[in-house]
Scaffold this motif. Structure first.
Motif, PDB file in Angstrom:
ATOM      1  N   THR A  29       0.829  -1.211   0.000  1.00 54.33           N
ATOM      2  CA  THR A  29       0.000   0.000   0.000  1.00 54.33           C
ATOM      3  C   THR A  29       0.860   1.256   0.000  1.00 54.33           C
ATOM      4  OG1 THR A  29      -1.806  -1.121   1.140  1.00 54.33           O
ATOM      5  CG2 THR A  29      -1.741   1.279   1.322  1.00 54.33           C
ATOM      6  N   TYR A  30       1.828   1.313   0.899  1.00 52.13           N
ATOM      7  CA  TYR A  30       2.661   2.512   0.978  1.00 52.13           C
ATOM      8  C   TYR A  30       3.620   2.626  -0.197  1.00 52.13           C
ATOM      9  CZ  TYR A  30       0.569   4.150   5.189  1.00 52.13           C
ATOM     10  OH  TYR A  30      -0.346   4.648   6.085  1.00 52.13           O
ATOM     11  N   SER A  31       4.022   1.531  -0.769  1.00 51.62           N
ATOM     12  CA  SER A  31       4.836   1.580  -1.975  1.00 51.62           C
ATOM     13  C   SER A  31       4.069   2.293  -3.091  1.00 51.62           C
ATOM     14  CB  SER A  31       5.221   0.159  -2.397  1.00 51.62           C
ATOM     15  OG  SER A  31       5.941   0.185  -3.599  1.00 51.62           O
ATOM     16  N   ARG A  32       2.781   1.955  -3.227  1.00 60.09           N
ATOM     17  CA  ARG A  32       1.940   2.620  -4.241  1.00 60.09           C
ATOM     18  C   ARG A  32       1.748   4.100  -3.907  1.00 60.09           C
ATOM     19  NH1 ARG A  32      -0.867  -2.240  -3.735  1.00 60.09           N
ATOM     20  NH2 ARG A  32      -2.441  -1.247  -2.426  1.00 60.09           N
ATOM     21  N   LEU A  33       1.533   4.409  -2.641  1.00 59.81           N
ATOM     22  CA  LEU A  33       1.332   5.802  -2.250  1.00 59.81           C
ATOM     23  C   LEU A  33       2.592   6.627  -2.508  1.00 59.81           C
ATOM     24  CD1 LEU A  33      -0.293   8.089  -0.978  1.00 59.81           C
ATOM     25  CD2 LEU A  33       0.472   7.267   1.261  1.00 59.81           C
ATOM     26  N   PHE A  34       3.740   6.099  -2.119  1.00 56.37           N
ATOM     27  CA  PHE A  34       4.985   6.805  -2.385  1.00 56.37           C
ATOM     28  C   PHE A  34       5.161   7.010  -3.893  1.00 56.37           C
ATOM     29  CE2 PHE A  34       6.574   5.233   1.868  1.00 56.37           C
ATOM     30  CZ  PHE A  34       6.678   6.489   2.446  1.00 56.37           C
ATOM     31  N   ALA A  35       4.895   5.991  -4.681  1.00 54.96           N
ATOM     32  CA  ALA A  35       5.030   6.109  -6.137  1.00 54.96           C
ATOM     33  C   ALA A  35       4.093   7.192  -6.673  1.00 54.96           C
ATOM     34  CB  ALA A  35       4.738   4.766  -6.809  1.00 54.96           C
ATOM     35  N   TYR A  36       2.893   7.260  -6.152  1.00 57.17           N
ATOM     36  CA  TYR A  36       1.927   8.281  -6.560  1.00 57.17           C
ATOM     37  C   TYR A  36       2.484   9.679  -6.297  1.00 57.17           C
ATOM     38  CZ  TYR A  36      -2.461  10.908  -6.720  1.00 57.17           C
ATOM     39  OH  TYR A  36      -3.445  11.819  -7.011  1.00 57.17           O
ATOM     40  N   GLY A  64       5.680  10.358  -6.412  1.00 58.25           N
ATOM     41  CA  GLY A  64       6.955  10.496  -7.107  1.00 58.25           C
ATOM     42  C   GLY A  64       8.159   9.970  -6.351  1.00 58.25           C
ATOM     43  N   ILE A  65       7.927   9.126  -5.335  1.00 53.61           N
ATOM     44  CA  ILE A  65       9.018   8.554  -4.540  1.00 53.61           C
ATOM     45  C   ILE A  65       9.012   7.045  -4.746  1.00 53.61           C
ATOM     46  CG2 ILE A  65       9.962   8.254  -2.213  1.00 53.61           C
ATOM     47  CD1 ILE A  65       8.269  10.759  -1.412  1.00 53.61           C
ATOM     48  N   SER A  66      10.100   6.501  -5.270  1.00 55.72           N
ATOM     49  CA  SER A  66      10.159   5.051  -5.454  1.00 55.72           C
ATOM     50  C   SER A  66      10.257   4.375  -4.095  1.00 55.72           C
ATOM     51  CB  SER A  66      11.366   4.663  -6.317  1.00 55.72           C
ATOM     52  OG  SER A  66      12.571   4.811  -5.581  1.00 55.72           O
ATOM     53  N   TRP A  67       9.897   3.101  -4.046  1.00 58.77           N
ATOM     54  CA  TRP A  67       9.992   2.357  -2.784  1.00 58.77           C
ATOM     55  C   TRP A  67      11.448   2.258  -2.332  1.00 58.77           C
ATOM     56  CZ3 TRP A  67       7.767   1.771   1.440  1.00 58.77           C
ATOM     57  CH2 TRP A  67       8.009   0.706   2.301  1.00 58.77           C
ATOM     58  N   VAL A  68      12.361   2.133  -3.280  1.00 60.33           N
ATOM     59  CA  VAL A  68      13.794   2.088  -2.954  1.00 60.33           C
ATOM     60  C   VAL A  68      14.211   3.405  -2.293  1.00 60.33           C
ATOM     61  CG1 VAL A  68      16.128   2.000  -3.952  1.00 60.33           C
ATOM     62  CG2 VAL A  68      14.370   0.392  -4.723  1.00 60.33           C
ATOM     63  N   ASP A  69      13.765   4.533  -2.851  1.00 61.10           N
ATOM     64  CA  ASP A  69      14.097   5.830  -2.255  1.00 61.10           C
ATOM     65  C   ASP A  69      13.443   5.998  -0.887  1.00 61.10           C
ATOM     66  OD1 ASP A  69      15.767   6.677  -4.283  1.00 61.10           O
ATOM     67  OD2 ASP A  69      14.202   7.809  -5.331  1.00 61.10           O
ATOM     68  N   ALA A  70      12.212   5.523  -0.739  1.00 60.95           N
ATOM     69  CA  ALA A  70      11.527   5.608   0.557  1.00 60.95           C
ATOM     70  C   ALA A  70      12.311   4.828   1.617  1.00 60.95           C
ATOM     71  CB  ALA A  70      10.096   5.087   0.444  1.00 60.95           C
ATOM     72  N   GLY A  79      -1.910  16.875  -2.941  1.00 60.84           N
ATOM     73  CA  GLY A  79      -1.008  17.557  -3.842  1.00 60.84           C
ATOM     74  C   GLY A  79      -0.198  16.650  -4.731  1.00 60.84           C
ATOM     75  N   CYS A  80      -0.184  15.372  -4.456  1.00 60.64           N
ATOM     76  CA  CYS A  80       0.603  14.445  -5.269  1.00 60.64           C
ATOM     77  C   CYS A  80      -0.202  14.057  -6.493  1.00 60.64           C
ATOM     78  CB  CYS A  80       0.934  13.180  -4.477  1.00 60.64           C
ATOM     79  SG  CYS A  80       1.890  13.481  -2.994  1.00 60.64           S
ATOM     80  N   ALA A  81       0.482  13.868  -7.563  1.00 60.40           N
ATOM     81  CA  ALA A  81      -0.177  13.412  -8.784  1.00 60.40           C
ATOM     82  C   ALA A  81       0.814  12.588  -9.575  1.00 60.40           C
ATOM     83  CB  ALA A  81      -0.652  14.590  -9.609  1.00 60.40           C
ATOM     84  N   PRO A  82       0.313  11.596 -10.294  1.00 60.39           N
ATOM     85  CA  PRO A  82       1.226  10.806 -11.121  1.00 60.39           C
ATOM     86  C   PRO A  82       1.888  11.680 -12.172  1.00 60.39           C
ATOM     87  CG  PRO A  82      -1.035   9.941 -11.200  1.00 60.39           C
ATOM     88  CD  PRO A  82      -1.052  11.195 -10.400  1.00 60.39           C
ATOM     89  N   ARG A  83       3.093  11.338 -12.490  1.00 60.82           N
ATOM     90  CA  ARG A  83       3.801  12.062 -13.537  1.00 60.82           C
ATOM     91  C   ARG A  83       3.221  11.674 -14.887  1.00 60.82           C
ATOM     92  NH1 ARG A  83       9.943  11.630 -11.192  1.00 60.82           N
ATOM     93  NH2 ARG A  83       9.445  12.690  -9.263  1.00 60.82           N
TER      94      ARG A  83
END
Length: 115
Positions: free
Chosen positions: A32-39, A41-47, A100-104
């Protein structure tokens, strides 16, 4: 809604028991949080990398809490940095979240201008 998990022992042992008992919930939280971070603009690796920076902060503030987190990681079979990212999720998400987050935008799908 959430199961009651009875734990005993040292901080690490309690965390380990929690990780074993809640393994599927930990996995679901990571997904779930991997998807949220991606949404946002933060990859799971970066998180995970950013979350790992909180290890020392947590350890300095509450050493037993860090031991529980380490136990959860071991008990659930996940990397410590994944559990740190989950615990530091609020600090890792951009200040513009929520809303405020949006997919690229995808490149090459109608985004090119013709001259």
């Amino acid at each position: 809604m959430f199961p009651l998990i009875e734990l005993s022992g040292s901080a690490f042992e309690r965390g380990q028991q929690h990780g074993v008992a809640a393994k599927s919930r930990v996995q679901r939280s990571i997904a779930t949080y991997s998807r949220l971070f991606a949404y946002c603009g933060i990859s799971w690796v970066d998180a995970q990398r950013k979350g790992s920076a909180y290890r020392e902060v947590i350890g300095d503030f509450a050493p037993e809490l860090l031991m529980e987190i380490e136990g959860i990681a071991q008990g659930s079979g996940r990397h410590l940095n994944e559990i740190l990212a989950l615990n530091a999720r609020t600090e890792l998400l951009p200040p513009s979240y929520p809303g405020g987050c949006a997919p690229r935008p995808k490149q090459g799908h109608g985004s090119q201008r013709r001259g």
